[in-house]
Design an enzyme around this catalytic site. Structure first.
Site, short mmCIF file in Angstrom:
data_model
loop_
_atom_site.label_atom_id
_atom_site.label_comp_id
_atom_site.label_asym_id
_atom_site.label_seq_id
_atom_site.Cartn_x
_atom_site.Cartn_y
_atom_site.Cartn_z
N HIS A 58 3.27 -11.95 -2.28
CA HIS A 58 4.50 -12.02 -1.47
C HIS A 58 4.23 -12.62 -0.10
O HIS A 58 3.09 -12.67 0.36
CB HIS A 58 5.15 -10.64 -1.32
N TYR A 120 10.86 -3.15 -1.76
CA TYR A 120 11.39 -4.41 -2.27
C TYR A 120 10.34 -5.13 -3.11
O TYR A 120 10.60 -5.59 -4.21
CB TYR A 120 11.85 -5.32 -1.12
N GLN A 123 9.72 -3.27 -6.45
CA GLN A 123 10.86 -3.18 -7.38
C GLN A 123 11.35 -4.56 -7.86
O GLN A 123 12.14 -4.61 -8.78
CB GLN A 123 12.02 -2.43 -6.71
#
Length: 129
Positions: A58, A120, A123
């Protein structure tokens, strides 16, 4: 505080997004290239990067932006332009393309906890691509 011709502002946003299929591709020189490209985008768009963390799965970007730039626009700029620039510059060289999953997390400074951002990231699924 920062100013434009018509506004005084202090708008800071956390924006988090993940690579397509949650692949852990943001490592080594790929992460360095993405980091450089994100800084180029910020410079081109007049946005200040306050903090940038690139993890294998990420990107967490913390930016200060004038009021004319809504969070959705910022996310679209950073995600869209970065993948196009990366793929144009490096896909032929490496054979690896960068693609981002749909969606992103956006929060304002003071209203986001690290737990919210981590939630975030944990999930997020690719089911809506």
């Amino acid at each position: 505080m920062k100013t434009t011709r018509h506004a005084t502002y202090n708008l800071n946003y956390h924006i988090v997004w993940v690579p397509k299929y949650r692949q852990s591709v943001l490592v080594n020189e790929v992460a360095d290239r993405v980091r450089d490209i994100l800084h180029e985008i910020a410079d081109d768009k007049g946005v200040e990067i306050l903090d940038l963390t690139i993890q294998p799965d990420h990107v967490h970007l913390f930016v200060s932006s004038p009021p004319k730039n809504e969070p959705a626009l910022l996310a679209n700029w950073f995600k869209g332009i970065s993948s196009r620039k990366y793929n144009h510059r490096y896909a032929d060289h490496d054979g690896e393309k960068i693609g981002w999953a749909r969606g992103y997390y956006a929060g304002t400074a003071g209203q986001v906890s690290s737990e919210t951002v981590e939630n975030y990231i944990q999930q997020h699924t690719e089911g809506d691509s």
